[in-house]
Design an enzyme around this catalytic site. Structure first.
Site, PDB file in Angstrom:
ATOM      1  N   TYR A 294      96.126  39.340  34.289  1.00 49.17           N
ATOM      2  CA  TYR A 294      95.069  38.342  34.132  1.00 49.17           C
ATOM      3  C   TYR A 294      93.794  39.115  33.797  1.00 49.17           C
ATOM      4  CZ  TYR A 294      98.404  35.605  36.918  1.00 49.17           C
ATOM      5  OH  TYR A 294      99.529  34.992  37.388  1.00 49.17           O
TER       6      TYR A 294
ATOM      7  N   HIS B 102      98.205  30.876  34.719  1.00 52.54           N
ATOM      8  CA  HIS B 102      98.893  31.519  33.602  1.00 52.54           C
ATOM      9  C   HIS B 102      98.271  32.887  33.298  1.00 52.54           C
ATOM     10  CE1 HIS B 102     101.285  27.977  32.677  1.00 52.54           C
ATOM     11  NE2 HIS B 102     100.188  27.245  32.747  1.00 52.54           N
TER      12      HIS B 102
ATOM     13  N   LYS C 207     102.628  34.216  26.327  1.00 51.81           N
ATOM     14  CA  LYS C 207     101.863  35.379  26.768  1.00 51.81           C
ATOM     15  C   LYS C 207     101.988  36.494  25.739  1.00 51.81           C
ATOM     16  CE  LYS C 207     103.094  34.282  31.568  1.00 51.81           C
ATOM     17  NZ  LYS C 207     101.972  33.375  31.798  1.00 51.81           N
TER      18      LYS C 207
END
Length: 311
Positions: A240, A247, A276
């Site tokens: 992240y 997500h 991703k």
């Protein structure tokens, strides 16, 4: 009168009463020398496939005889990639064991395509050397999947929370009270305390990294990213960049040995399926580098595609 083309000792007649110049200009193939078109093996197979040339010796109009005569085993994947790129409307020229491609416009950029088979083995050094190139991975069914490689900056912007207490060792792992470390660290599934992994424990205690995975972990932590395990996705970490949300933006796999393209293909497919980025990390000359690999669904949008399949 139909023109002629040659490739090595093989002579071909151009079909449809067309000249060598016509084929040269329409299909962007070969080198024109007077009324003769000089072809490379991939161009021969392409023009035979398109029924634009026929061998003077009928034996070589048979597909198996032609391939055996002009292609080596390691050139077969090149043909698979060459065919797909020509169908997509690209101008394609061979450069050793690579392909050089551009769109029909002479001002369009030129890309290098590295062609490999599905079982190709490579190091991180190999991977990094292909940055800004396209990889054409050819499977044993003749299918071609194209990948784009780019170097990526993994700088995050998460806030650094003060570590209020040193972890209590539990073997190679450790435990701390809730609220004493950044909330995203460790296993906090049990109320009142958080269990830290070996990587987290060593980082918080200031131990130097011992292996490539740990080196990448330290680097990502120092770049202010939030790092969680990537186990559920079959990789080392999920990342992240700003704050812990539902997500993660990226998955990271650490190259600490040679890998097969099977593993890369699988990782890219999984990352794409969960929206991703797929990042591969490795160490070159004592520096940590990050390479994003993404699958290219197409080179040009359908409405702009110059498809040669009906020529």
């Amino acid at each position: 009168m139909s023109g002629k083309a040659i490739c090595g000792n093989l002579v071909f007649n151009i079909t449809g009463n067309r000249s060598a110049a016509h084929i040269f200009n329409k299909y962007s193939t070969g080198t024109l020398k007077g009324d003769l078109l000089i072809l490379e093996p991939l161009e021969v197979v392409f023009l035979i496939w398109k029924r634009r040339i026929k061998a003077e010796n009928p034996l070589f109009n048979e597909g198996s005889s032609l391939v055996k005569a002009i292609l080596q085993e390691d050139e077969i994947p090149l043909w698979n990639a060459y065919r797909e790129l020509r169908i997509a409307g690209y101008r394609v020229k061979r450069n050793g064991m690579d392909l050089r491609i551009r769109e029909k416009s002479s001002s369009s950029p030129v890309f290098t395509v590295k062609t490999i088979r599905e079982n190709f083995q490579l190091s991180f050094s190999d991977l990094y050397s292909w940055i800004e190139n396209i990889v054409a991975a050819v499977d044993d069914d003749g299918g071609v999947t194209f990948y784009k490689l780019s170097e990526i900056d993994m700088e995050g912007s998460s806030s650094i929370q003060e570590i209020k207490e040193r972890p209590v060792p539990v073997g190679k792992r450790s435990v701390v009270s809730d609220g004493s470390i950044p909330e995203w660290l460790g296993d906090s599934t049990t109320e009142n305390f958080t269990i830290l992994s070996e990587l987290e424990t060593r980082y918080i205690n200031g131990f130097p990294p011992e292996n490539p995975v740990e080196m990448v972990y330290h680097d990502l932590f120092n770049k202010k990213t939030i790092i969680r395990t990537g186990f559920k996705y079959g990789c080392n970490f999920r990342i992240y960049l700003n704050e812990l949300s539902s997500h993660a933006e990226a998955l990271v796999h650490v190259f600490d040995r040679e890998e097969g393209w099977y593993a890369i293909s699988r990782a890219v497919r999984v990352a794409g399926g969960v929206k991703k980025k797929m990042i591969f990390a490795g160490i070159l000359e004592s520096k940590i580098k990050y390479v994003e690999i993404k699958r290219m669904k197409s080179f040009v949008e359908d409405e702009n595609r110059d498809d040669e399949s009906d020529l």
